[in-house]
Each structure stands twice: as structure tokens, then as C-alpha cells.
Design a protein around this motif. Structure first.
Motif: not given
Length: 237
Positions: A142-145, A150-154, A202-205, A208-210
Motif C-alpha cells: 500500500y501507499t497512503g497519501t 502528501t505521502k505519509f506511509d508506504s 503523526p503525519g496525518i492531521p 483527514s481524508v486518506l
């Protein structure tokens, strides 16, 4: 908050004088590393500081002096905390508004489907394997933005799929996984209430819609012991 800002004085000192000194000893390198960590944390929390004043306070503290009484320091810290909380609340409300506007527009995009819960998804590739149940453990890439890209995890950045129980992730993930067959690739648009809501991470305000690009790699049946990944995706808090 109090602990963070007091520790931040070290970062202030680095900011104020670090640029004029060479990092030519282990002590200086360690000091700079600590300053980077503290400064990054403060930036992430959107705390505004005066680096020169913080450096002055640090020097005073080392000498055992203070230009403020303990009561004045406590009052200043309380005001800072109140200001930070107000900014966070305002940012959360703005994020909620932008997220709602995004989802409203996105639901009409080509190929996007919406479930009863409000989860939006697009099938990029249909799988041909089995479909997991809520009691299964799965492997997925997965890749999450965020909605601004803005990418926060992958997991791709770590070079291996993540392994986790279907029920051990945020509701948007749990729901989507149970619709996917092994080999499927979905693009998920997860509303805040199916993700981290007003708490964020952290990294996700907050609010937020992910957006996730997910590939279901494998199903590991319930009862199997999963290998712990470097970081689990979208884990419940």
C-alpha cells in the motif's frame, strides 16, 4: 506541551548559534541531532517560537538565572498550550471542510463507488483469489497519501508487504479488504470517521481524508502468527 517546550530550548540554542559552528565533535553532532528532533516535533505541532529568546533562556538556565518567576513561566506555558489547542481546532475544522468537499466531488469521478458507510473506492485491478474474512490476517502492499498528495506511509518504500489482521486496522481498511480478492488492486478514499477522525496521528492531521493504493497480496488464515512488519498500515489507536 510543557515538557516539549522546555526541551525545545535546546533546539532554540542550536537554531540560534548552530549555523556558526562546525559539527566537528561527537558532542556537537549529538546536540544538533537532538535539536533536529525537537525542532521537527515543534514544527509538526505548529508551535511558533522565538529562537533568540529561547537561546537566551537556555543560557540563563545553565547559569542558574531566570528573567521570569516560576508563576510567570507557568502562565506563559498555559497561554502557549491554549493557543496551540485553538490552532489545532481551527486546522481540524478547515481540514474537515476540505475533506467533505473532496469526497463530494470525488464520488462522481469515473469508476468511483461509494459504500453505505461512506467509503469510496475504485477498482484498479480485479483479483482472482479468495476474499478475506474479518477473522483473517492478510498481506498487502500500500501507499497512503493525504488529499493534497502528501505521502505519509508506504510498504513499497520498505520493500515488503505489511502483514496485519483485517480487524486490526482502521474501519475503512477493514471494510475494503473484505471486498477484495487476492491479487486485487483498489484505490481507497477514506473519510475521517472511517480513519483517525479528530485525533489524527503523526503525519496525518485531524479530520483527514486518506487516500490509499492497496494491493491484496495474500491471505494468512486466522490463528497463524504474522511476522511483525516495520510499521503496520493505518493501525487503530
Amino acid at each position: 506541551m510543557k515538557k516539549l517546550v522546555i526541551a525545545g530550548a535546546a533546539a532554540g540554542l542550536v537554531i540560534a548559534v548552530g549555523c556558526t559552528k562546525k559539527l566537528d565533535t561527537d558532542q556537537k553532532k549529538a546536540s544538533y541531532a537532538i535539536g533536529q528532533q525537537i525542532g521537527g516535533n515543534m514544527k509538526q505541532q505548529n508551535i511558533e517560537i522565538d529562537a533568540d529568546v529561547m537561546a537566551m533562556a537556555m543560557k540563563d538556565a545553565i547559569k542558574g538565572d531566570s528573567k521570569m518567576t516560576k508563576e510567570e513561566i507557568q502562565q506563559a506555558m498555559m497561554k502557549l498550550q491554549e493557543s496551540a489547542m485553538k490552532k489545532q481546532q481551527e486546522a481540524a475544522e478547515e481540514n474537515k471542510k476540505k475533506g467533505a468537499e473532496f469526497l463530494e466531488k470525488n464520488k462522481s469521478a469515473e469508476g468511483v463507488k461509494v459504500t453505505a458507510s461512506g467509503l469510496q473506492y475504485k477498482v484498479e485491478k480485479e483479483g482472482d483469489g479468495k476474499m478475506p474474512t474479518k477473522t483473517d490476517t492478510v498481506k498487502a502492499h500500500y501507499t497512503g497519501t493525504l488529499i493534497d498528495g502528501t505521502k505519509f506511509d508506504s510498504s513499497l518504500d520498505r520493500g515488503q508487504p505489511a502483514e496485519f489482521p483485517v480487524q486490526g486496522v482502521i474501519p475503512g481498511w477493514s471494510e475494503a479488504l473484505q471486498m477484495m480478492k487476492v491479487g486485487a488492486k483498489y484505490k481507497l478514499f477514506i473519510p475521517p470517521e472511517l480513519a483517525y477522525g479528530a485525533s489524527g496521528r503523526p503525519g496525518i492531521p485531524a479530520n483527514s481524508v486518506l487516500v490509499f493504493d492497496v494491493e491484496l497480496v495474500e491471505i494468512v488464515k486466522a490463528g497463524a502468527a504474522p511476522a511483525a512488519p516495520a510499521e503496520k498500515p493505518a493501525k487503530k489507536k
